[in-house]
Design a protein around this motif. Structure first.
Motif, short mmCIF file in Angstrom:
data_model
loop_
_atom_site.label_atom_id
_atom_site.label_comp_id
_atom_site.label_asym_id
_atom_site.label_seq_id
_atom_site.Cartn_x
_atom_site.Cartn_y
_atom_site.Cartn_z
N UNK A 1 34.99 -31.57 22.99
CA UNK A 1 36.28 -31.56 23.68
C UNK A 1 36.57 -30.19 24.26
N UNK A 2 36.02 -29.16 23.60
CA UNK A 2 36.38 -27.83 24.09
C UNK A 2 35.26 -26.88 23.77
N UNK A 3 35.42 -25.66 24.23
CA UNK A 3 34.37 -24.66 24.03
C UNK A 3 34.44 -24.07 22.63
N UNK A 4 35.53 -24.40 21.90
CA UNK A 4 35.70 -23.79 20.59
C UNK A 4 34.57 -24.21 19.64
N UNK A 5 33.89 -23.23 19.07
CA UNK A 5 32.82 -23.53 18.12
C UNK A 5 33.38 -23.40 16.71
N UNK A 6 33.69 -24.54 16.11
CA UNK A 6 34.34 -24.50 14.80
C UNK A 6 33.33 -24.21 13.70
N UNK A 7 33.71 -23.35 12.78
CA UNK A 7 32.95 -23.16 11.54
C UNK A 7 33.88 -23.52 10.39
N UNK A 8 33.30 -23.76 9.22
CA UNK A 8 34.10 -24.10 8.05
C UNK A 8 34.93 -22.92 7.59
N UNK A 9 35.85 -23.22 6.68
CA UNK A 9 36.71 -22.15 6.15
C UNK A 9 35.88 -21.03 5.54
N UNK A 10 34.70 -21.40 5.04
CA UNK A 10 33.80 -20.41 4.44
C UNK A 10 33.06 -19.61 5.50
N UNK A 11 33.18 -20.02 6.75
CA UNK A 11 32.46 -19.36 7.82
C UNK A 11 31.15 -20.05 8.16
N UNK A 12 30.82 -21.09 7.42
CA UNK A 12 29.52 -21.75 7.61
C UNK A 12 29.54 -22.68 8.83
N UNK A 13 28.44 -22.67 9.55
CA UNK A 13 28.27 -23.54 10.71
C UNK A 13 28.04 -24.97 10.22
N UNK A 14 28.81 -25.95 10.71
CA UNK A 14 28.63 -27.33 10.24
C UNK A 14 27.22 -27.85 10.48
N UNK A 15 26.53 -27.31 11.47
CA UNK A 15 25.17 -27.78 11.74
C UNK A 15 24.25 -27.52 10.54
N UNK A 16 24.62 -26.55 9.71
CA UNK A 16 23.80 -26.23 8.53
C UNK A 16 24.04 -27.21 7.39
N UNK A 17 25.09 -28.00 7.52
CA UNK A 17 25.45 -28.88 6.40
C UNK A 17 24.68 -30.18 6.53
N UNK A 18 23.59 -30.25 5.80
CA UNK A 18 22.73 -31.44 5.85
C UNK A 18 22.82 -32.19 4.53
N UNK A 19 22.36 -33.42 4.57
CA UNK A 19 22.38 -34.22 3.35
C UNK A 19 21.54 -33.57 2.25
#
Lengths: 122, 745
Positions: A1-19
Motif C-alpha cells: 500500500x505504501x513505501x513504508x517498510x514496517x519492522x516489528x517492535x523489536x526492530x526485526x524485519x518480518x521477512x525473517x520470521x519464518x515457520x
C-alpha cells in the motif's frame, strides 16, 4: 500500500520470521508487534483520508506501543469510572509525559478535570 | 377467548404475535426518532476555538459524552458550513449521485449529534438504501459470523470456524458461556478459521480487560466488544468513560489489533437511562463519540437491543438509519442483523433485506453460522438454519452479501482437518487429549447436541494452562508446524505478521484470500450512480449464482434416464380402433424416449398400468399410443380419442398431467383434467381410468377432485416442468404419425 517498510517492535524485519524460526523458538512476540514508527505512518494515512481522530488514536497507540502489557492494562483500569483520585490521574499523566507519551498524558489530565466535574473520581 | 371470532384467534396464533410491540412512549425512550426531549441542534464556538455550546447545552452542563465530542469529535473548520446546511439539503445530497461520498463525510465531520440525526431522519427507506450504497467505506461488501457452542467444545468450534470460512465469512466472532474458557475458544476458532481460509479475522468477545489481554498475546486478531452508550448514566453503568474507551482503543492499536466499538439504538431505554431522548438521537451521540475516540468502525443497528427498537413505530427504519450514520461519519459499518429481533421469518427478512440489497461493510455483525441453540450470544437474526436462504437471496437479487456456496465434500474435508489440527495442537501443547469418538462426532455434528462425547472440563483446563503458561499465538504456530499442519501454521503466522504492517488497522479493513487488505484506503467505495461502484467480478458472480441446489436440463435428463425401462416399447404404427369398449391412452412424444418418470415419482409405466387397470374395472380395455406431433395435452387427448373405438381418449404427459377427452370436442375442452401432476398418485390414475371407462359406456363418472396442498408446489416443480417441456419439445416431430406402445403387465 505504501513505501513504508514496517519492522516489528523489536526492530526485526518480518521477512525473517519464518515457520522454522518460530518452531526453533527464535521468534518473540515483540517481533510480531507493531512498531511505533508504523503507527505514525498509519496515522499519516488516516489523516490523509479525512480522519484526524483515527490518526490521533494511532499516535496515542504509538506512545503505548513502548509500554509493557501489564502497564497498559493498569492504565486502562485507572481511567475507568471511580477507580482513581484526581491526584492519581495526574500522577499517571506526569509519568506518561516523562516517558514521551504526551498525548496519552493529555488524555489523563483531561479525564482528571472532567471526572471531577461529573463526579467520576474515586 | 370465547368472544373472539375465529379469524382473530387464527391471526393471534401467527408467529409475529409472539413479538412485543410497544406504544410509543418518549418519557422512557421508547421512540425511534424525534423525541420532544431531543435537543435543537446548535454549535457555538468561542474566539479561542473552544466549543461553548452544543445541541442547546452550554459547556458548563456538558455530560461526559458532550465533553469528549466537543473536545475531540468535531471538525471545527467545517462546522459553520455544516451546521448552516439545511437538513433537507444534506439529506438530498445523500441520495444525489453527483455528490461524492467524500463531500458528505466532510460535512458530517462538522455536524453535532443532534444535527446529523436531524438530517438523516429525513431519509425514507429506499433513500436509506441509496445512501448506504454510496456512503459505506469499503467497496467490497462482506459478512461476519458467530462461531460458538454450548459446551465451548474446541473441536466443534474449530470445525465450525472452518465451515464459516468455507461459506465466505471474513470475520469470525466467538464468545463463551463460561468466561474461563475464553483463551481456549480463541485458539480453537483461530485454528479452525485458518484451516478454512487465509486471512479470516478472529475475535473472542468477553469482558474488556480480558479481551485486551488476549489481543496482546495474539490469540485474537480483532476486537469488537467495546461498548458505547448514549447517556452518561448508562455509559458509567457500563463501567467505562469516553476517556477509558479512547485509551482502550489506542491500547488495541498499540498491539496492532483491529477494533471497532459497539452501540445501538434502544440500549439506553433497555437499561432505563434514556433521559426521554429518542433512540436515534442517543445513537447519534454514540456514533459521534466513536469517531471522537478514534475508533475505525462501529457495529450498530440495535445489536442486543434490536428488538427494543423493533417494538416501536419506525424502529426498524431507525436501525438502518444508524448504520448510514456510521458511514456518514466515515467509519466502518458493521450493520447489525445480529441478535434475533423477531420470531417471524417475514419480519426478520424485512429488517435485513434492505441492507443486503444496499451492501454493507459487514451485512451482519454476527450471522449465527452455527445453529440457534449453540449461539452463546443468543440466537441471531440469521443462523445455520438460514444459510441456504441467505445464499438464495443473494442469487435472487444478484447481490453480494459476503457468502458463497460450499460443497459438502469440501466442508467435510475442512472439518476433518480442523478437528485434527486442534487435536494435534492441544496434545502438543499439553492442553488436552481428545478421543477418537469425540473427534468423529465433532466432524459430523450439525450442533453440539450431536457431540455427546465432549467433556465440559477440557476447555476450562486448557484455558487455565494457556493463561498460566502464557501460551501465545506463536506457540500455536509452532505446534501446528511441528504436527504437520504447515499450511495452517503459515496462515496463522501471516495474521500475526499482518500486525507488523498495521494496514488492517485502517477503516473497514478485511483480508481477501490472498491476504490483500481491502479497506477504505485500498478498496474505497466509488459508487456514483448506476454503472459505478461495486460489482461482483465474473468469478464472484458465478459463486453467488451457483447455489448447490441448482439443476440443469442435463441433470434432469440423467435423472430420467435412470428410470429407463424395457417394459414400455414401440410396437408399430398406431391405427384407429372400432371396439366400443376401447379407450386409447395417448402419451406425449418424449415418453419411452427420454421421459420415464412423472413429477409425483411414479414411473410412466406405473401410471399407465393404473389407467389400464381402471379401464378394466369398468369392463373396458385400453391401448397405449404415443402422439409424436404435438406436446399439447389437449391435442394428445383428442388424437387418442379419435383413434379410440369408443371415441373416448386419455391424454397423459410424461410429467404426469392427464385428462379425459372425447373425439367430438374442441381441443381445449375436455371431460376431466388432472392438473397437479406432482400430487397424482396411483389411486388417482386408477380413478381416472375408471371414469374414462364410464364415459366410454355412457355411465356416470365419479367426481374426481384434484388433490390440494398448501405447499409451494409450483416453486418445487416448475424448474423441472420447464426442462421436461423442453425435452418433450425436442422429441416432437410434426410429420411423425402416432405409434402404438406395448406396456408389459
Amino acid at each position: 500500500m505504501s513505501a513504508h517498510q514496517a519492522v516489528g517492535a523489536s526492530g526485526r524485519d518480518p521477512a525473517e520470521i519464518t515457520l522454522e524460526r518460530v518452531r526453533d523458538g527464535d521468534v518473540d512476540i515483540t517481533d510480531v508487534r507493531i512498531h511505533p514508527d508504523t503507527l505514525e505512518h498509519q496515522a499519516q494515512v488516516a489523516a490523509d483520508h479525512a480522519n484526524p481522530q483515527l490518526a490521533e488514536n494511532f499516535r496515542r497507540a504509538a506512545e503505548l506501543a513502548a509500554l509493557p502489557d501489564a502497564e497498559v492494562l493498569a492504565l486502562y483500569e485507572a481511567l475507568r469510572p471511580r477507580r482513581s483520585t484526581a491526584a492519581e490521574l495526574l500522577d499517571h499523566a506526569a509519568r506518561l509525559e516523562a516517558a514521551g507519551a504526551a498525548r496519552s498524558a493529555a488524555l489523563f489530565r483531561e479525564a482528571a478535570q472532567v471526572y471531577e466535574r461529573r463526579g467520576l473520581l474515586r | 377467548m370465547t368472544n373472539v371470532i375465529g379469524r382473530f384467534r387464527f391471526m393471534d396464533a401467527q408467529r409475529v404475535n409472539l413479538d412485543g410491540f410497544a406504544v410509543e412512549d418518549a418519557s422512557i425512550g421508547l421512540i425511534a426518532f424525534n423525541s420532544p426531549a431531543d435537543p435543537v441542534p446548535s454549535l457555538v464556538i468561542d474566539a479561542g476555538g473552544r466549543v461553548i455550546e452544543m445541541d442547546s447545552r452550554s459547556a458548563a452542563d456538558f455530560d461526559i459524552l458532550d465533553e469528549f465530542i466537543a473536545r475531540h469529535g468535531l471538525d471545527l473548520a467545517v462546522a459553520a458550513e455544516a451546521m448552516a446546511t439545511t437538513d433537507l439539503a444534506y439529506a438530498r445530497m445523500c441520495v444525489d449521485p453527483n455528490v461524492p461520498r467524500a463531500e458528505l463525510v466532510r460535512l458530517a465531520a462538522g455536524m453535532t449529534p443532534a444535527k446529523l440525526a436531524s438530517c438523516l431522519a429525513l431519509l425514507r427507506p429506499v433513500e436509506l438504501g441509496l445512501a448506504m450504497t454510496k456512503l459505506r467505506a469499503r467497496r467490497t461488501p462482506s459478512n461476519q459470523a458467530h462461531v460458538t457452542n454450548r459446551s465451548d467444545d474446541p473441536l466443534l468450534l474449530a470445525a465450525d470456524a472452518a465451515t464459516a470460512a468455507a461459506f465466505g465469512f471474513r470475520e469470525v466472532e466467538t464468545t463463551v458461556p463460561v468466561l474461563g474458557d475464553a483463551p481456549s475458544n480463541a485458539v480453537a476458532v483461530s485454528i479452525g478459521a485458518a484451516v478454512g481460509s487465509p486471512g479470516v479475522l478472529v475475535q473472542c468477545s468477553v469482558e474488556e480487560a480480558l479481551e485486551l489481554e488476549m489481543g496482546m498475546r495474539g490469540l485474537v486478531s480483532y476486537a469488537e466488544t467495546v461498548s458505547l452508550y448514549g447517556t452518561e448514566q448508562v455509559f458509567v453503568d457500563g463501567d467505562d468513560t469516553p476517556w477509558s474507551k479512547a485509551f482502550l482503543t489506542s491500547a488495541y492499536a498499540s498491539r496492532g489489533v483491529k477494533m471497532r466499538v459497539t452501540s445501538g439504538g434502544g440500549a439506553e431505554a433497555l437499561m432505563g437511562g434514556a433521559e426521554g431522548r429518542s433512540m436515534f438521537y442517543l445513537e447519534s451521540r454514540c456514533v459521534a463519540l466513536a469517531r471522537a475516540i478514534g475508533a475505525q468502525g462501529v457495529q450498530n443497528g440495535g445489536i442486543d437491543s434490536a428488538s427494543v427498537a423493533g417494538s416501536v413505530p419506525g424502529g426498524v427504519r431507525s436501525l438502518m438509519s444508524e448504520n448510514v450514520m456510521v458511514m456518514a461519519r466515515g467509519l466502518e459499518a458493521c450493520t447489525g442483523n445480529d441478535a434475533l429481533m423477531s420470531e417471524s421469518d417475514v419480519r426478520r427478512t424485512s429488517r435485513t433485506l434492505p441492507i443486503l440489497l444496499a451492501g454493507s461493510d459487514y451485512v451482519c455483525s454476527g450471522f449465527g453460522s452455527i445453529q440457534r441453540y449453540d449461539n452463546m450470544f443468543g440466537p441471531s437474526q440469521w443462523n445455520a438454519e438460514d444459510i441456504d436462504d441467505f445464499l438464495v437471496m443473494q442469487r435472487d437479487w444478484g447481490v453480494d452479501g459476503g457468502l458463497r456456496t460450499a460443497a459438502e465434500p469440501h466442508v467435510a474435508a475442512l472439518r476433518t482437518r480442523a478437528v485434527e489440527a486442534v487435536r494435534a495442537v492441544y496434545r502438543h501443547l499439553g492442553l488436552a487429549d481428545f478421543g477418537d469418538d469425540w473427534a468423529a462426532q465433532a466432524v459430523d455434528a450439525a450442533g453440539s447436541k450431536d457431540v455427546p462425547a465432549a467433556e465440559l472440563m477440557a476447555p476450562l483446563i486448557a484455558s487455565r494452562i494457556i493463561r498460566e503458561t502464557a501460551v501465545t499465538m506463536l506457540d500455536v504456530v509452532a505446534a501446528l508446524y511441528e504436527t504437520g499442519f504447515e499450511v495452517e501454521a503459515g496462515r496463522v503466522l501471516d495474521m500475526l505478521k499482518a500486525r507488523v504492517a498495521g494496514d488492517y488497522l485502517q477503516t473497514a479493513a478485511i483480508f481477501d484470500e490472498s491476504m490483500r487488505v481491502l479497506s477504505l484506503i485500498t478498496d474505497p467505495n466509488d459508487y456514483a450512480g448506476p454503472g459505478t461502484g461495486y460489482l461482483p467480478t465474473p468469478d464472484r458472480q458465478a459463486e453467488i449464482d451457483a447455489v448447490r441446489q441448482q439443476r440443469s436440463v442435463e441433470d434432469l435428463r440423467r435423472e430420467q434416464a435412470g428410470h429407463r425401462s424395457d417394459q414400455l416399447r414401440v410396437v408399430g404404427p398406431a391405427v384407429a380402433g372400432s371396439d366400443p369398449r376401447e379407450v386409447v391412452v395417448g402419451v406425449s412424444p418424449a415418453v419411452a424416449r427420454e421421459v420415464w418418470v412423472t413429477l409425483s415419482g411414479l414411473t410412466v409405466v406405473e401410471a399407465l398400468r393404473e389407467l389400464l387397470a381402471g379401464l378394466e374395472e369398468e369392463g373396458c380395455f385400453g391401448r397405449v399410443v404415443r402422439v409424436n406431433d404435438t406436446i399439447d395435452l389437449g391435442m394428445i387427448g383428442l388424437r387418442a380419442a379419435r383413434l379410440s373405438g369408443s371415441g373416448i381418449g386419455i391424454g397423459l404427459q410424461g410429467k404426469g398431467t392427464a385428462l379425459i377427452h372425447r373425439r367430438d370436442l374442441p381441443p381445449l375442452a375436455n371431460l376431466e383434467l388432472y392438473s397437479v401432476a406432482p400430487s397424482i398418485d396411483g389411486p388417482l390414475y386408477r380413478l381416472l381410468g375408471v371414469n374414462a371407462g364410464r364415459h366410454a359406456k355412457g355411465a356416470t363418472p365419479e367426481p374426481a377432485r384434484n388433490p390440494y396442498s398448501d405447499e409451494a408446489i409450483e416453486a418445487r416443480y416448475h424448474t423441472k416442468v420447464v426442462a421436461l417441456v423442453g425435452i418433450e419439445r425436442g422429441c416432437c416431430e410434426p410429420s411423425q404419425p402416432p405409434q402404438e406402445l406395448a406396456v408389459q403387465r
